[in-house]
Enzyme design. Structure first.
Site, short mmCIF file in Angstrom:
data_model
loop_
_atom_site.label_atom_id
_atom_site.label_comp_id
_atom_site.label_asym_id
_atom_site.label_seq_id
_atom_site.Cartn_x
_atom_site.Cartn_y
_atom_site.Cartn_z
N ASP A 177 40.48 42.32 36.99
CA ASP A 177 41.61 42.82 35.78
C ASP A 177 42.66 41.79 35.82
O ASP A 177 42.82 41.04 36.65
CB ASP A 177 42.02 43.98 35.92
CG ASP A 177 40.96 45.16 35.82
OD1 ASP A 177 39.94 44.69 35.56
OD2 ASP A 177 41.61 46.30 35.92
N HIS A 325 41.14 42.06 41.10
CA HIS A 325 42.12 41.29 40.10
C HIS A 325 42.17 39.88 40.02
O HIS A 325 41.94 39.08 41.09
CB HIS A 325 43.75 41.72 40.48
CG HIS A 325 43.92 43.15 40.08
ND1 HIS A 325 43.41 44.18 40.96
CD2 HIS A 325 44.26 43.85 39.11
CE1 HIS A 325 43.56 45.43 40.68
NE2 HIS A 325 44.47 45.37 39.40
ZN LIG Z 1 45.72 46.21 34.66
#
Ligand SMILES: [Zn+2]
Length: 369
Positions: A177, A325
């Site tokens: 993400d 991430h």
């Molecule tokens: Zn996010």
């Protein structure tokens, strides 16, 4: 006397001739005289002579039923004036040559616009459809029921019909993400390529706009690129945004992806903040909501590669969706953890997959759009 008798005789002859003549004339004229009939034309009384046909009355009173149009499933014109109107006599269709009778009621019925007929097809979905993208990689066997216009082939509806229970795949999906990040995304992509892993990147719209080449590289390397909203708003929680703003965030993020050549089919709300209304809003834009089932908190400051690996491998099971991430800060630990994570997952006999929204989408199946 004789004269008087002659005069009376001649007078009688004249009278007889006159009476006979009048009678004859009446008889003759009665043969030709056409009796007038009262009928009702479009609700009003009207007179026609006996023997008038429906077609003659239509011409005389200017009765022209309007023809209706044939429309496609979206209401667009396919064929103009192709549904003829009708003249009814006493509420029933009547031939044009029909002779009218006293008291007949003629009504004008315009042709109604008509929608093209629909066709329904059932397409087997090879390998089934993703059943619960929100939390797991699983598929449900079944078929797609597709309804479209017979003439325009425009899609009306497509519905997946399950033919069995969902099967959790022996697969795990790694998702990243908050990118793309010029600093970390290229390195994470390089690591994944080296490990021969396909993953899913949920990118933030404004960052994708600023780094279009990184999104293109993700696509080129066979990664799935999903939508992670345009601005990544966090306060209030995403699912509590005013509906209009929430819709705009999903739509705008999707538009950026479309422009970069990725079909926006998957949406991950910022913070994983979801609700039934949000799922519906995303579905209305053709996007399915994806959350996760394994969160090693790689974003939390101070997490080491070892800790991240351990958290993933202790929680991962068939069908897991793992959130990591590539953006939003220093991702060195995530990057360093990747080889051990991938090895550990494969060691359990699970393979790594990029998420997909659907194998056979309705659009593909109809060959439309
Ligand atoms: Zn996010």
């Amino acid at each position: 006397m004789v004269v008087l008798r002659r005069v009376i005789g001649a007078g009688l002859v004249v009278i007889v001739v006159a009476v006979v003549g009048t009678l004859l004339a009446r008889l003759l004229s009665a043969g030709n005289e056409r009796v007038s009939l009262t009928v009702t034309v479009a609700g009003r009384p009207a007179h026609v002579v006996e023997g008038t046909t429906l077609a003659e009355a239509a011409a005389r009173f200017g009765l022209h039923p309007r023809a209706g149009d044939l429309l496609d499933v979206d209401g667009k014109l396919l064929r103009a004036a192709s549904v003829p109107g009708k003249l009814l006599v006493d509420g029933r269709p009547a031939p044009e040559g029909m002779r009218l009778r006293r008291g007949d009621r003629i009504t004008v019925v315009d042709g109604h616009d008509r929608r093209e007929p629909l066709i329904r097809r059932v397409v087997h979905v090879a390998g089934g459809a993703p059943s619960d993208l929100q939390f797991t990689v699983s598929r449900t066997p079944g078929e797609q029921v597709i309804v479209s216009g017979t003439l325009s082939h425009e899609l009306v509806s497509a519905r997946f019909r399950a033919s069995g229970a969902a099967r959790v795949a022996r697969a795990v999906a790694l998702t990243f993400d908050d990118g793309p990040s010029p600093q970390f995304t290229p390195r994470i992509l390089a690591a994944l390529t080296q490990l021969r892993v396909r993953a899913t990147f949920f990118v933030i719209g404004y960052l994708a706009e600023a780094n279009p080449d990184l999104v293109r590289r993700e696509l080129r390397l066979g990664m799935t690129v999903g939508n992670h909203s345009y601005n990544h708003p966090e306060v209030p929680p995403f699912d509590q945004l005013p509906p209009r703003l929430l819709g705009d965030e999903i739509a705008l993020g999707g538009q950026i992806l479309s422009r970069l050549g990725a079909r926006p089919r998957l949406f991950r709300p910022p913070g994983g903040s979801s609700s039934p209304a949000l799922v519906r809003a995303a579905a209305a834009l053709g996007q399915r909501v994806v959350l996760w089932s394994v969160d090693p908190a790689d974003w939390s400051p101070g997490s080491s590669a070892k800790e991240i690996t351990k958290r993933v491998l202790s929680a991962v099971r068939p069908g897991s969706i793992v959130i990591l991430h590539d953006g939003g800060g220093d991702r060195s630990a995530t990057l360093a953890a990747l080889p051990a994570i991938v090895r550990g997952i494969r060691h359990r006999g699970l393979h790594l997959v990029a998420l997909t929204a659907d194998t056979t989408t309705a659009q593909d199946a109809t060959g439309n759009r």
